[in-house]
Motif scaffolding. Sequence first.
Motif, PDB file in Angstrom:
ATOM      1  N   ASN A   1      -1.191  -7.121 -10.064  1.00 54.25           N
ATOM      2  CA  ASN A   1      -0.900  -5.863  -9.806  1.00 54.25           C
ATOM      3  C   ASN A   1      -2.128  -5.033  -9.443  1.00 54.25           C
ATOM      4  OD1 ASN A   1       1.849  -5.965 -10.211  1.00 54.25           O
ATOM      5  ND2 ASN A   1       1.554  -5.263 -12.506  1.00 54.25           N
TER       6      ASN A   1
ATOM      7  N   SER B   1       0.876  -1.282  -0.076  1.00 50.17           N
ATOM      8  CA  SER B   1       0.002  -0.015  -0.110  1.00 50.17           C
ATOM      9  C   SER B   1       0.995   1.177   0.151  1.00 50.17           C
ATOM     10  CB  SER B   1      -0.806  -0.055   1.135  1.00 50.17           C
ATOM     11  OG  SER B   1      -0.156  -0.125   2.370  1.00 50.17           O
TER      12      SER B   1
ATOM     13  N   THR C   1       2.302   2.563  -4.342  1.00 49.67           N
ATOM     14  CA  THR C   1       2.835   1.126  -5.032  1.00 49.67           C
ATOM     15  C   THR C   1       3.277   1.560  -6.632  1.00 49.67           C
ATOM     16  OG1 THR C   1       0.466   1.156  -5.584  1.00 49.67           O
ATOM     17  CG2 THR C   1       1.324   0.082  -3.388  1.00 49.67           C
TER      18      THR C   1
ATOM     19  N   ASN D   1      -2.075  -5.168  -5.883  1.00 50.71           N
ATOM     20  CA  ASN D   1      -0.937  -4.830  -5.371  1.00 50.71           C
ATOM     21  C   ASN D   1      -0.475  -6.032  -4.436  1.00 50.71           C
ATOM     22  OD1 ASN D   1      -1.014  -2.215  -6.709  1.00 50.71           O
ATOM     23  ND2 ASN D   1      -2.445  -1.558  -5.132  1.00 50.71           N
TER      24      ASN D   1
END
Length: 115
Positions: free
Chosen positions: A73, A24, A27, A76
């Motif tokens: 992705n 977080s 990113t 994340n």
Amino acid sequence: VQLVESGGGLVQAGGSLRLSCAASGSTFSIYELGWYRQAPGKQRELVATITVGSGVTYYADSMKGRFTVSRDNTKNTMYLQMNSLTPEDTAVYYCNALVRGYYYWGQGTQVTVSS
């Protein structure tokens, strides 16, 4: 950048675990994510790395064939699938993120493999 590992626990030899590392913060600036581990009385060692953009992976020789690193992705999040675990895999597993030449680290998650 903040990193939080999860998924560790106690497993019998021969079993499997999947670790997660949730990132977080900034990113978008992460170039590469990695897994490291540190067993009691030993130095921290590299397990695997993966680039965020292209997904290129690298494994320490002793991890090849049993461990698989991946990333999502959209979430994340990086994963480490660990198969055929042995007691020698017992360690605290850490994830890190490479951002503009600086490494950020998570707090680690304990993996214990019983014989």
